[in-house]
Design a protein around this motif. Structure first.
Motif, PDB file in Angstrom:
ATOM      1  N   GLU A 324      62.301  67.443  32.824  1.00 33.35           N
ATOM      2  CA  GLU A 324      61.558  68.192  33.859  1.00 33.35           C
ATOM      3  C   GLU A 324      62.786  69.669  34.667  1.00 33.35           C
ATOM      4  O   GLU A 324      62.121  70.828  34.158  1.00 33.35           O
ATOM      5  N   ILE A 325      63.683  69.190  34.293  1.00 40.85           N
ATOM      6  CA  ILE A 325      64.626  69.955  34.623  1.00 40.85           C
ATOM      7  C   ILE A 325      64.674  71.860  34.038  1.00 40.85           C
ATOM      8  O   ILE A 325      65.847  72.541  34.329  1.00 40.85           O
ATOM      9  N   TYR A 326      64.783  71.567  33.021  1.00 38.98           N
ATOM     10  CA  TYR A 326      64.484  72.841  31.507  1.00 38.98           C
ATOM     11  C   TYR A 326      63.291  73.494  31.548  1.00 38.98           C
ATOM     12  O   TYR A 326      63.018  74.042  31.047  1.00 38.98           O
ATOM     13  N   LEU A 327      62.150  72.699  32.208  1.00 42.82           N
ATOM     14  CA  LEU A 327      60.994  72.412  31.896  1.00 42.82           C
ATOM     15  C   LEU A 327      60.522  74.147  32.323  1.00 42.82           C
ATOM     16  O   LEU A 327      59.950  75.179  31.667  1.00 42.82           O
ATOM     17  N   LYS A 328      61.003  74.432  33.471  1.00 41.92           N
ATOM     18  CA  LYS A 328      60.268  76.027  33.571  1.00 41.92           C
ATOM     19  C   LYS A 328      61.057  76.932  32.937  1.00 41.92           C
ATOM     20  O   LYS A 328      60.221  78.110  32.497  1.00 41.92           O
TER      21      LYS A 328
END
Length: 409
Positions: A324-328
């Motif tokens: 999630e922390i890298y999804l954007k």
């Protein structure tokens, strides 16, 4: 169409050019165009895109310039005949080609070439296109076109033609590569690897991003390559987010340096490789190692997953899950086709499937680039990796041995 002519060994990197490779590739590529025309019940296709022209005829003339200035074009018929409209005094680029072709002088009707006479010239151009089509395919009023400015489209429609999506046809024609194409692609990749080696050797603190990037251009031209489509090289804080092109920023010891080659090399084939290093060859920090491990895992998990017969959607659904922390800041696709340039397909991430995904099936002979970018939203650095591969009957095979930083893992 299938990729039945494609090599199914794990030594695809070591395929050697034979005396007949170039001729065999020309025959194969033209046959692919003919087949896609027959599949679409279409007698002919009009091509302006210089990459499509090269694919169909193996002729190349000022590729970047003619990509912006529609000054040469061809018509390919389903029976293999080719009509070429060549730029002023450039018929020599067709010398010694074993093709059934006729050459004519190109009619330029852009404002640059025709000024306020553009409409009159476009009308003459349109009349000639219709005449050529009718003479060689009497009664045919359907014509596939890959790229055409509005005024040209208007005059062909005015003259009674129904235009079909020729770019889609050409993307499908270019989908599966022959053994000979893999040989030529390998030659481009070897030139690209020499450029990467040169960049790695020259990389040092105190030089600029542009100083470093120039090494890849130099090696490409030195080995008979053509151009590089982007300037994607970034260092330090400019590695996050990705898609920042190289600048005059001075490299600092210990920071990350990442790049994406996007190099159209020898034979007109694209070499698309991404790697990330530290400036000065320093031992990476814990954060840098963590980012790299995630990117490496994404690329190799997805390479292991790829196989012929799998649907694009299934691949997207089963692909490595981005934390999630890298999804954007994820890369724009999971993987994409590669040939003379980036090609169909572009595989959307599962999270993007409803808005940007489309389905299809992977085939033997497809060449692809498996992508990763790992960088947190609001982070200060990121890692970009990309591997170019070919699909064989037995799975996915890397086309380059360009090293990863496996000692970081």
């Amino acid at each position: 169409m299938t990729g039945s002519q494609t090599h199914d060994k794990c030594d695809v990197r070591n395929l050697k050019r034979t005396a007949n490779t170039q001729s065999d590739v020309r025959d194969y590529r033209l046959s692919r165009v003919q087949e896609i025309l027959r599949q679409n019940d279409c007698s002919a296709i009009l091509l302006y895109d210089p990459v499509n022209i090269r694919y169909a005829t193996d002729t190349s003339n000022m590729q970047i310039w003619t990509g912006r200035n529609p000054s040469r074009y061809i018509m390919v018929f389903a029976d293999g005949r080719v009509i070429g409209w060549e730029f002023h005094s450039c018929t020599h680029v067709w010398d010694e080609l074993d093709l059934n072709f006729e050459l004519r002088s190109a009619v330029g009707w852009t404002f640059f070439s025709a000024g306020h006479e553009a409409e009159r010239r476009a009308e003459a151009w349109g009349a000639e296109i219709v005449d050529v089509l009718q003479r060689r395919a009497p009664g045919e009023f359907r014509l596939a076109v890959d790229r055409l400015d509005p005024i040209g489209t208007a005059y062909l429609v005015k003259n009674g033609l129904t235009l079909l999506d020729g770019q889609a046809m050409m993307e499908m024609a270019r989908l599966a590569k022959s053994t000979g194409e893999i040989v030529l692609m390998n030659e481009s990749l070897r030139a690209c690897e020499k450029g990467i080696e040169c960049m790695h050797r020259e990389l040092r603190p105190g030089m600029t991003e542009q100083d470093l990037w120039a090494n890849l251009h130099y090696e490409n031209i030195k080995h008979g390559g053509e151009w590089i489509e982007t300037r994607l090289l970034a260092s330090g804080g400019r590695t996050n987010p990705w898609m920042q092109e190289c600048s005059n920023r001075v490299l600092q010891e210990g920071e990350l340096l990442a790049f994406d080659t996007d190099m159209v090399g020898p034979n007109g084939y694209c070499s698309d490789i991404s790697r990330t290093w530290t400036v000065g060859g320093t031992r990476p920090s814990d954060e840098q190692r963590h980012l790299y491990e995630k990117a490496y895992s994404q690329v190799h998990f997805n390479m292991d997953l790829l196989r012929p017969g799998m649907s694009f959607r299934e691949f997207s659904e089963k692909a490595w899950r981005i934390p999630e922390i890298y999804l954007k800041n994820r890369y724009s696709c999971v993987a994409h086709g590669i040939g003379m340039v980036d090609e169909y397909p572009s595989i959307a991430h599962q999270v993007d499937w409803e808005s940007g995904g489309y389905d299809g099936v992977f085939e033997p002979g497809m060449t692809l680039c498996v992508e990763s970018y790992i960088g947190a939203e609001g982070g200060t650095q990121g890692v970009k990796l990309e591997q170019q591969v070919v699909l064989t009957e037995s799975g996915c095979v890397a086309l380059t041995s360009c090293d990863f930083e496996t000692d970081w893992l």
